[in-house]
Scaffold this motif. Structure first.
Motif: not given
Length: 467
Positions: A180-186
């Motif tokens: 979730a953090g990776f998808a949000f940041r990307l």
């Protein structure tokens, strides 16, 4: 940039409804199909015992919810953040109910808790994603202790050892947070770049329109010149005829004289506009100093002294006293203007604009006497929507530098940012602020040597003399 949640670094228009209902419905149909196939396969081809009726009841509720959504709303509807949140929350609860009937956290399909949270991270706000993630963690924790057990042959319950159960719970929660953090940041970075490029294109379009306005003015002056000359000629002849035929009608003579004077006034105005907008070589190219002064002109009256220092690079022989001429393009003007604006914004008293050149390079350095760039963001300068804790009150720095970097890169320039107070710098104490250096290959922006500005292009027609 005062929006909440994901809008912390995004303009308001980035938060318009953007989740299409049809996409979520299709994903739900796919999940429903997978759940149905899995339940049927387990009940028919394995010896596991399931509550088939309750499982199909939970799946049926999902099918009914999908059909109801398709009945009420068109599939092209774009859902707002809150509506999409409730949609995904329903999917999360439905998955939890199905897992409750099929072994809870002992069921390897508990890994599917990652899907709704990751989907939220790519499309919804930070608040919605965190709320959905917290609900998912709570449901996973409850399913670890409260669920209907999976039984083998109706007697033997399939239960993971406590250590494996804790490990599975930890793996799901860790994977959920990471994905979730990776998808949000990307997604955030993609939105930043998209909006920054849109702002860059808007700025360039505006500068191009101003650049082309001169040609429009010159064309208008040319087209209206002949009719005004005709009006002036006819007014002069009419004034002479009135004076001879009606010498006692001084009012008519005054009127015809007024017509001629106003026509002459219009002609003079158009001539001055035509000179300002004439497409001569000076519009396509100009000396380096003239370009720098034009870029700095909007910020010259803001109480900060702007100093210019132009000279050839050390060791370069000067064959004549002329400074190099460069192409006058909107990208160069607007890019340099943004760099100068940033320097003026943070300068205490002075800004220096240095121009250097050699046979193969043209270098422009913009230096201020301010505090300099914050060290923690120095390596990131030029990224869109960059913010600094030390410069929180100035929200335009990141976007302005990004626009400058993007526009100047189109002209072949390389940009570098540094602080004059950095170790090894041998500069006067007053030049210890921020430094922005722009380096061009001379052949990319250098104007052809003509020995002068050359002849103006033909703008006015052959009847120029009659004007």
């Amino acid at each position: 940039m005062n929006q909440a949640d994901r809008t912390g670094l995004l303009p308001p228009e980035a938060m318009t409804p953007r989740v299409r209902l049809g996409t979520l419905i299709n994903l739900r149909w796919l999940a429903t199909l997978g759940q149905t196939v899995t339940v049927v396969f387990v009940s028919l081809w394995t010896s596991l015992t399931l509550e088939m009726g309750l499982c199909f009841l939970v799946i049926g509720v999902t099918v009914a919810a999908n059909l109801l959504a398709m009945r009420i709303y068109p599939t092209t509807t774009r859902l707002a953040d809150r509506a999409a949140f409730w949609f995904l929350l329903f999917d999360l609860c439905q998955l939890a109910a199905l897992l409750f009937l099929t072994g809870g956290l002992n069921n390897p399909f508990a890994l599917l808790f990652l899907a709704p949270v990751t989907s939220s991270a790519t499309a919804l706000s930070l608040r919605s994603t965190c709320t959905l993630g917290a609900v998912a963690v709570a449901l996973i924790s409850l399913l670890g202790g409260y669920h209907l057990p999976l039984t083998l042959g109706g007697d033997t319950a399939l239960v993971l050892p406590p250590l494996f159960l804790w490990g599975f719970w930890t793996a799901i929660v860790t994977g959920m947070l990471f994905l979730a953090g990776f998808a949000f940041r990307l997604t955030l970075e993609t939105e930043r770049m998209s909006n920054a490029l849109l702002a860059t294109q808007t700025a360039l379009s505006r500068e191009q329109k101003l650049h082309d306005l001169g040609g429009v003015v010159a064309a208008a002056a040319h087209e209206l010149g002949t009719p005004l000359a005709t009006i002036t000629l006819v007014a002069s002849e009419l004034a002479d005829e009135v004076s001879e035929a009606l010498p006692d009608r001084t009012d008519l003579s005054d009127d015809t004289r007024l017509i001629r004077e106003q026509a002459d006034r219009c002609r003079d105005i158009l001539r001055s506009m035509g000179r300002a907008g004439k497409r001569d070589r000076h519009l396509g190219a100009a000396p380096l100093e003239a370009i720098l002064r034009e870029a700095a002109e909007p910020h010259s009256g803001r109480g900060i002294a702007i100093r210019y220092d132009l000279a050839p690079l050390d060791g370069i022989a000067v064959t004549d006293g002329r400074k190099p001429a460069i192409r006058r393009t909107p990208e160069i003007i607007h890019g340099l203007r943004n760099l100068i604006q940033n320097a003026v914004d943070f300068a205490r008293n002075e800004v220096w604009i240095d121009g250097r050149w050699s046979s193969d390079r043209i270098i422009v350095r913009i230096i201020d006497d301010g505090p300099g760039y914050p060290p923690e963001v120095l390596f990131r300068l030029g990224d869109p929507f960059l913010r600094s804790r030390r410069r929180r009150d100035y929200e335009g720095m990141g976007l302005g530098l990004f626009i400058a970097k993007t526009l100047l890169a189109r002209t072949g320039a390389a940009l570098a940012f540094d602080n004059g107070s950095a170790p090894g710098r041998n500069r006067p104490p007053t030049r210890g602020g921020a430094i922005a250096e722009v380096v061009w290959p001379r052949q990319r922006i250098g104007a052809p040597e003509t020995g002068g500005l050359g002849e103006n292009g033909p703008v006015d027609g052959p009847d120029e003399a009659a004007h």
